[in-house]
Design an enzyme around this catalytic site. Sequence first.
Site, PDB file in Angstrom:
ATOM      1  N   HIS A 192       9.867   7.880 -27.204  1.00 16.23           N
ATOM      2  CA  HIS A 192       8.892   8.798 -26.620  1.00 16.23           C
ATOM      3  C   HIS A 192       9.247  10.265 -26.912  1.00 16.23           C
ATOM      4  CE1 HIS A 192       6.095  10.640 -23.849  1.00 16.23           C
ATOM      5  NE2 HIS A 192       7.104  11.277 -23.282  1.00 16.23           N
ATOM      6  N   ARG A 250      -0.832  22.192 -14.850  1.00 18.65           N
ATOM      7  CA  ARG A 250       0.149  21.125 -15.122  1.00 18.65           C
ATOM      8  C   ARG A 250      -0.077  20.527 -16.518  1.00 18.65           C
ATOM      9  NH1 ARG A 250       2.708  16.353 -11.289  1.00 18.65           N
ATOM     10  NH2 ARG A 250       3.909  15.420 -12.986  1.00 18.65           N
ATOM     11  N   ASN A 282       1.961  18.811 -20.994  1.00 18.71           N
ATOM     12  CA  ASN A 282       1.616  17.805 -22.002  1.00 18.71           C
ATOM     13  C   ASN A 282       1.627  18.389 -23.408  1.00 18.71           C
ATOM     14  OD1 ASN A 282       1.161  15.917 -19.962  1.00 18.71           O
ATOM     15  ND2 ASN A 282      -0.922  16.686 -19.660  1.00 18.71           N
ATOM     16  N   GLU A 342      -2.562  17.878 -11.648  1.00 19.16           N
ATOM     17  CA  GLU A 342      -3.030  18.267 -12.985  1.00 19.16           C
ATOM     18  C   GLU A 342      -4.510  18.639 -13.017  1.00 19.16           C
ATOM     19  OE1 GLU A 342      -0.939  16.300 -16.290  1.00 19.16           O
ATOM     20  OE2 GLU A 342      -2.885  16.195 -17.258  1.00 19.16           O
ATOM     21  N   HIS A 389       1.567  10.868 -28.259  1.00 19.86           N
ATOM     22  CA  HIS A 389       1.107   9.576 -27.727  1.00 19.86           C
ATOM     23  C   HIS A 389       0.394   8.757 -28.806  1.00 19.86           C
ATOM     24  CE1 HIS A 389       1.090  10.857 -23.196  1.00 19.86           C
ATOM     25  NE2 HIS A 389       2.284  10.661 -23.684  1.00 19.86           N
ATOM     26  N   ARG A 404       0.819  -1.246   0.000  1.00 15.53           N
ATOM     27  CA  ARG A 404       0.000   0.000   0.000  1.00 15.53           C
ATOM     28  C   ARG A 404       0.841   1.278   0.000  1.00 15.53           C
ATOM     29  NH1 ARG A 404      -3.968  -2.819   3.257  1.00 15.53           N
ATOM     30  NH2 ARG A 404      -5.505  -3.554   1.773  1.00 15.53           N
ATOM     31  N   LYS A 440       9.762  22.856 -14.105  1.00 17.13           N
ATOM     32  CA  LYS A 440       8.822  21.771 -13.792  1.00 17.13           C
ATOM     33  C   LYS A 440       8.412  21.831 -12.325  1.00 17.13           C
ATOM     34  CE  LYS A 440       7.271  17.204 -14.416  1.00 17.13           C
ATOM     35  NZ  LYS A 440       7.307  15.953 -15.127  1.00 17.13           N
ATOM     36  N   GLU A 457      12.061  17.279 -24.688  1.00 17.24           N
ATOM     37  CA  GLU A 457      11.323  17.668 -23.469  1.00 17.24           C
ATOM     38  C   GLU A 457      11.954  18.913 -22.827  1.00 17.24           C
ATOM     39  OE1 GLU A 457       8.470  16.244 -22.466  1.00 17.24           O
ATOM     40  OE2 GLU A 457       8.522  14.066 -22.766  1.00 17.24           O
ATOM     41  N   LYS A 469       4.532  11.690 -11.330  1.00 16.12           N
ATOM     42  CA  LYS A 469       3.658  10.879 -12.203  1.00 16.12           C
ATOM     43  C   LYS A 469       4.350   9.539 -12.416  1.00 16.12           C
ATOM     44  CE  LYS A 469       1.068  14.084 -15.078  1.00 16.12           C
ATOM     45  NZ  LYS A 469       0.887  14.583 -16.449  1.00 16.12           N
ATOM     46  N   HIS A 508       1.972  16.252 -26.452  1.00 17.21           N
ATOM     47  CA  HIS A 508       1.883  14.854 -26.022  1.00 17.21           C
ATOM     48  C   HIS A 508       0.661  14.118 -26.571  1.00 17.21           C
ATOM     49  CE1 HIS A 508       5.217  15.895 -23.531  1.00 17.21           C
ATOM     50  NE2 HIS A 508       5.232  14.741 -22.891  1.00 17.21           N
TER      51      HIS A 508
HETATM   52  P1  NAD Z   1      14.323   4.892 -21.227  1.00 16.17           P
HETATM   53  O1  NAD Z   1      14.150   4.814 -19.780  1.00 16.17           O
HETATM   54  O2  NAD Z   1      13.775   3.792 -22.074  1.00 16.17           O
HETATM   55  O3  NAD Z   1      15.877   5.041 -21.550  1.00 16.17           O
HETATM   56  C1  NAD Z   1      16.292   5.104 -22.878  1.00 16.17           C
HETATM   57  C2  NAD Z   1      17.388   4.076 -23.199  1.00 16.17           C
HETATM   58  O4  NAD Z   1      18.620   4.574 -22.717  1.00 16.17           O
HETATM   59  C3  NAD Z   1      17.201   2.703 -22.568  1.00 16.17           C
HETATM   60  O5  NAD Z   1      17.580   1.732 -23.503  1.00 16.17           O
HETATM   61  C4  NAD Z   1      18.187   2.702 -21.396  1.00 16.17           C
HETATM   62  O6  NAD Z   1      18.671   1.420 -21.099  1.00 16.17           O
HETATM   63  C5  NAD Z   1      19.285   3.586 -21.925  1.00 16.17           C
HETATM   64  N1  NAD Z   1      20.024   4.332 -20.908  1.00 16.17           N
HETATM   65  C6  NAD Z   1      19.509   4.983 -19.844  1.00 16.17           C
HETATM   66  N2  NAD Z   1      20.469   5.691 -19.237  1.00 16.17           N
HETATM   67  C7  NAD Z   1      21.612   5.458 -19.913  1.00 16.17           C
HETATM   68  C8  NAD Z   1      22.939   5.944 -19.777  1.00 16.17           C
HETATM   69  N3  NAD Z   1      23.275   6.843 -18.858  1.00 16.17           N
HETATM   70  N4  NAD Z   1      23.876   5.488 -20.638  1.00 16.17           N
HETATM   71  C9  NAD Z   1      23.537   4.621 -21.639  1.00 16.17           C
HETATM   72  N5  NAD Z   1      22.297   4.165 -21.833  1.00 16.17           N
HETATM   73  C10 NAD Z   1      21.335   4.593 -20.975  1.00 16.17           C
HETATM   74  O7  NAD Z   1      13.694   6.219 -21.865  1.00 16.17           O
HETATM   75  P2  NAD Z   1      13.570   7.744 -21.389  1.00 16.17           P
HETATM   76  O8  NAD Z   1      13.599   8.515 -22.620  1.00 16.17           O
HETATM   77  O9  NAD Z   1      14.490   8.074 -20.282  1.00 16.17           O
HETATM   78  O10 NAD Z   1      12.107   7.782 -20.755  1.00 16.17           O
HETATM   79  C11 NAD Z   1      10.960   7.635 -21.551  1.00 16.17           C
HETATM   80  C12 NAD Z   1       9.787   7.312 -20.661  1.00 16.17           C
HETATM   81  O11 NAD Z   1       9.568   8.371 -19.753  1.00 16.17           O
HETATM   82  C13 NAD Z   1       8.503   7.119 -21.430  1.00 16.17           C
HETATM   83  O12 NAD Z   1       7.886   5.929 -21.025  1.00 16.17           O
HETATM   84  C14 NAD Z   1       7.663   8.307 -21.010  1.00 16.17           C
HETATM   85  O13 NAD Z   1       6.288   8.023 -21.018  1.00 16.17           O
HETATM   86  C15 NAD Z   1       8.164   8.588 -19.648  1.00 16.17           C
HETATM   87  N6  NAD Z   1       7.917   9.957 -19.185  1.00 16.17           N
HETATM   88  C16 NAD Z   1       7.364  10.107 -17.963  1.00 16.17           C
HETATM   89  C17 NAD Z   1       7.153  11.381 -17.453  1.00 16.17           C
HETATM   90  C18 NAD Z   1       6.614  11.549 -16.060  1.00 16.17           C
HETATM   91  O14 NAD Z   1       6.309  12.678 -15.686  1.00 16.17           O
HETATM   92  N7  NAD Z   1       6.521  10.503 -15.283  1.00 16.17           N
HETATM   93  C19 NAD Z   1       7.500  12.506 -18.214  1.00 16.17           C
HETATM   94  C20 NAD Z   1       8.074  12.309 -19.463  1.00 16.17           C
HETATM   95  C21 NAD Z   1       8.278  11.020 -19.954  1.00 16.17           C
HETATM   96  N1  GLY Z   2       5.359  15.136 -18.303  1.00 14.38           N
HETATM   97  C1  GLY Z   2       4.077  15.639 -17.881  1.00 14.38           C
HETATM   98  C2  GLY Z   2       3.978  15.903 -16.417  1.00 14.38           C
HETATM   99  O1  GLY Z   2       4.840  15.566 -15.646  1.00 14.38           O
HETATM  100  O2  GLY Z   2       2.995  16.414 -15.990  1.00 14.38           O
END
Ligand code: NAD
Ligand code: GLY
Length: 368
Positions: free
Chosen positions: A267, A242, A246, A238, A253, A122, A228, A186, A144, A249
């Site tokens: 992404h 907030r 997006n 949001e 998406h 939980r 941010k 981003e 998020k 997005h």
């Molecule tokens: P990811 O986590 O898939 O990382 C990208 C690639 O880089 C992976 O293959 C990973 O193994 C590799 N990698 C990571 N760090 C490394 C490093 N230092 N050296 C070498 N390789 C490395 O992708 P991302 O772009 O970091 O994240 C994308 C995700 O984030 C999406 O799912 C998206 O929806 C999410 N997201 C969430 C929010 C939120 O507010 N929670 C905001 C924006 C995006």
């Molecule tokens: N990336 C969108 C948010 O964090 O609200």
Amino acid sequence: MPENLRVELGSRGYDIIVGERLLSKAGEYILPHIKTKSVIIVSDETVARFYLHRLTNALEEKQISSRSIIVKPGEGTKSLDSFSELLETLLEQKPDRHTTLIALGGGVIGDLTGFAASVLLRGVNFIQIPTTLLSQVDSSVGGKTGINSRYGKNLIGSFHQPLLVLADVTTLSTLPKRELLAGYAETVKYGFINDPGFFSWLEKNGAALLAGDTALMSEAIIKSCKAKAAIVAADEKEANIRALLNFGHTFGHALEAETGYGDTLLHGEAVAMGMIMAFKASVAMGICPQSELDRALAHYKATSLPASPGDIRKDWNIDHLMEHFTRDKKIADGKLTFILTRGIGKAFITQDVNKEQLRDTLALACAA
Ligand code: NAD
Ligand code: GLY
């Protein structure tokens, strides 16, 4: 010197520490935040190969013991199957309510681990150690968390704030160029939303930053995290502003869902294209001057940011893309919320979108 920023959320507030070589001092930073000197690290195979030992050594220096769970890299890991597998593996480790999870990796690891932390027993605490540009400027901050469904992106998730975000800029040195650029999208987003000064700064410094200038990179990460943190502090869940985060997005998406969350379209690349689509829709609706879209496109060209879905494939199914919009989380009372723009730094939230105009823009943008 590392920079320390605060996300002001009262009892759920936390620090974001941005700097070089922080991973080797992680024990020092983490120790004040944990209730027992034992943590569980979640990482992916690639990141673990580069950085897991550095983190575990730093924890050991402060007598913090750690166990690790290593998952497959990539967006495919943000699935219900991987999530249930992770929860079972976590439970196998006999965690208790004082257990802290550490997400070591990009946005995929942060979103997956944060979501697991929010439901494990939980709710347990977690710490973000983002290792991609995207996760350092965006996903590690704001709480998020979530996974994808076959019906769309991030449709299953929760708000669960971390205890601490430790952004070690040095880890970006091993990040593939394509991933760096995806994260840069981003970063540019903050300029597009409400900070024309930051956009001008990126126009001047973006190319050098992407070529590996660590000082510029740190500056961009700090500026992005400040932006941010301010928005999240004003609207954690949001309810209103907030949603500006997006920008691009909803379009992005839909493109991601159509390409199946794989290597075809990352992404950040989808967001980059989605932001240009938002500009194009705004120009078509007569609310944004063409010159502003041209300025955005010029910066994309200067930094090699991908702008055109047509470069990925020629046969986008516009009906499918429109269908994805109707599943978007931002839908309320049947009305779709879009983030459009009056120009650089002038994004706004609206439910007043003409679906026919939107469809035409989509068809044009996808053909470009
Ligand atoms: P990811 O986590 O898939 O990382 C990208 C690639 O880089 C992976 O293959 C990973 O193994 C590799 N990698 C990571 N760090 C490394 C490093 N230092 N050296 C070498 N390789 C490395 O992708 P991302 O772009 O970091 O994240 C994308 C995700 O984030 C999406 O799912 C998206 O929806 C999410 N997201 C969430 C929010 C939120 O507010 N929670 C905001 C924006 C995006
Ligand atoms: N990336 C969108 C948010 O964090 O609200």
